[in-house]
Design an enzyme around this catalytic site. Structure first.
Site, short mmCIF file in Angstrom:
data_model
loop_
_atom_site.label_atom_id
_atom_site.label_comp_id
_atom_site.label_asym_id
_atom_site.label_seq_id
_atom_site.Cartn_x
_atom_site.Cartn_y
_atom_site.Cartn_z
N ASP A 61 -130.87 -25.27 65.56
CA ASP A 61 -131.86 -24.92 66.59
C ASP A 61 -131.32 -25.29 67.96
OD1 ASP A 61 -134.21 -24.16 67.75
OD2 ASP A 61 -135.23 -26.06 67.37
N ASP A 121 -122.33 -33.54 67.60
CA ASP A 121 -122.13 -33.87 69.02
C ASP A 121 -120.83 -33.23 69.54
OD1 ASP A 121 -121.27 -35.61 67.07
OD2 ASP A 121 -121.18 -37.36 68.35
N TYR A 164 -137.43 -29.72 60.19
CA TYR A 164 -138.59 -29.00 60.69
C TYR A 164 -139.66 -28.71 59.64
CZ TYR A 164 -136.37 -28.46 65.23
OH TYR A 164 -135.81 -28.70 66.45
N ASP A 217 -129.71 -22.61 70.95
CA ASP A 217 -130.30 -22.48 72.29
C ASP A 217 -129.28 -22.82 73.38
OD1 ASP A 217 -132.71 -21.66 71.28
OD2 ASP A 217 -133.90 -23.01 72.53
N LYS A 221 -123.59 -34.37 60.64
CA LYS A 221 -123.52 -35.71 61.25
C LYS A 221 -123.33 -36.71 60.11
CE LYS A 221 -123.91 -38.44 64.86
NZ LYS A 221 -122.83 -38.53 65.86
#
Ligand code: ATP
Length: 331
Positions: free
Chosen positions: A225, A201, A123, A229, A169
């Site tokens: 993030d 995942d 980000y 959520d 990951k």
């Protein structure tokens, strides 16, 4: 002790006013100084982040913040005041506890804390054109990983949490996420907490299928993030999700939700996320018992069936706050 209170825009002032009332009765020795920020501040003072607010933040250990609205019309000079604060105060860890507060709220019985890197990763938004497309830069540094993992270890200790999981990951991003995973095991070794790691995942699936196996997750910016959520939605929605942006000198506590312009000014907003953020602030300031009292009162209020509209109830912000104050008085 002095803290800053920044209501902001939209439903920010409504939920922060409820949170201030919720704190006042348990911590009357806390001095709360109100400061301006956001679109309303710009309209009033000509600045989205007035100097007086910055000065106050330099002077306090913690702030309780509502939400701000970005300007609608395109303004090339606009820089998000929140990003400025994050940068200036080096708020490097975003911590989001997600807990289902009642069996009829949300879908999954979660009790996790997500610790997310806040200063680098995806980000930072550094992109450049290449022939036929765009490349996005994604930085992962040893220093950022180390202090993030250290913060997560401290949090496990302070809150008596048993297991810390590194979410990454590194099967694909072998070097960057590999570095994060390597640092995770280096910094947690011998710290007396159970550790493991998971691909992002698998972690996204586990939040739904094996929620009770997850305790504290530490992860990089983008993954954090998305997972937080997801977790908030599973546990009841944004109206119940508190958070903190933590640095070494300042901690900025805020509900995860935004300024919700669609319901602003209508007295409908769920104040629980802001109240829980306020309780987290008290705990951070060493007032753990007062924080627990607030949390017990919030749960007690919900367990008596009090609900705002987002949770299927009929109460507004005021009605919920009044019910909370009654329950608190009876504890
Ligand atoms: P922003 O751009 O400021 O993030 P947004 O509308 O895109 O605003 P949110 O403010 O987080 O995002 O709101 C998303 C949805 O959730 C909206 O429909 C909003 O009304 C609802 N919502 C958010 N917070 C609350 C709350 N505390 N109580 C009730 N509904 C909420």
């Amino acid at each position: 002790m002095r803290v800053a209170v920044i209501p902001g825009d939209g439903i920010g002032p409504e939920v922060i006013s409820a949170a201030v009332r919720a704190i006042e009765v348990v911590a009357d020795d806390l001095e709360m100084v109100t400061a301006d920020m956001g679109l309303g501040a710009f309209q009033r003072t000509g600045s989205y982040l007035p100097e007086r607010t910055l000065e106050l933040l330099r002077d306090v250990p913690a702030a309780l913040f509502g939400a701000i609205t970005s300007p609608l019309s395109y303004d090339a000079s606009y820089r998000s005041p929140l990003l400025r604060i994050r940068k200036e105060f080096d708020l490097y860890a975003n911590i989001r506890p997600v807990r289902r507060l009642q069996p009829d709220i949300g879908m999954v019985d979660l009790d996790v804390i997500i610790v997310r890197e806040n200063t680098e990763g995806m980000y930072t938004g550094v992109e450049r054109d290449i022939d036929g497309g765009v490349v996005t830069e994604r930085k992962v540094t040893r220093r950022a990983c180390e202090r993030l993992v250290d913060r997560a270890v401290r949090l496990c200790r302070e809150q008596g949490r048993k297991r810390l999981t590194c979410v990454h990951k590194s099967n694909v991003l072998r070097r960057s996420d590999g570095l994060f995973r390597e640092v995770f095991y280096e910094r947690t070794e011998g710290q007396g907490i159970e550790t493991n790691d998971m691909l992002v995942d698998a972690a996204a699936a586990a939040l739904v299928s094996k929620p009770r196996e997850l305790d504290v997750l530490v992860t990089l910016n983008l993954y954090g993030d998305i997972l937080s959520d997801e977790a908030a939605a599973l546990a009841g929605g944004l109206g119940f999700a508190p958070s903190v942006n933590m640095g070494d000198k300042l901690a900025l506590f805020e509900p995860t939700h935004g300024s919700a312009p669609d319901i602003a000014g209508k007295g409908l907003a769920n104040p629980v996320a802001a109240m829980l953020s306020a309780a987290m602030m008290l705990r951070h300031l060493g007032m753990g018992e007062k924080a627990s009292r607030m949390e017990r009162a919030i749960e007690g209020t919900l367990s008596r069936g009090n609900r705002t509209a987002d949770a299927g109830g009929r109460l507004g912000t005021e009605g919920f706050t009044t019910a909370y104050l009654e329950v608190l008085g009876s504890l």
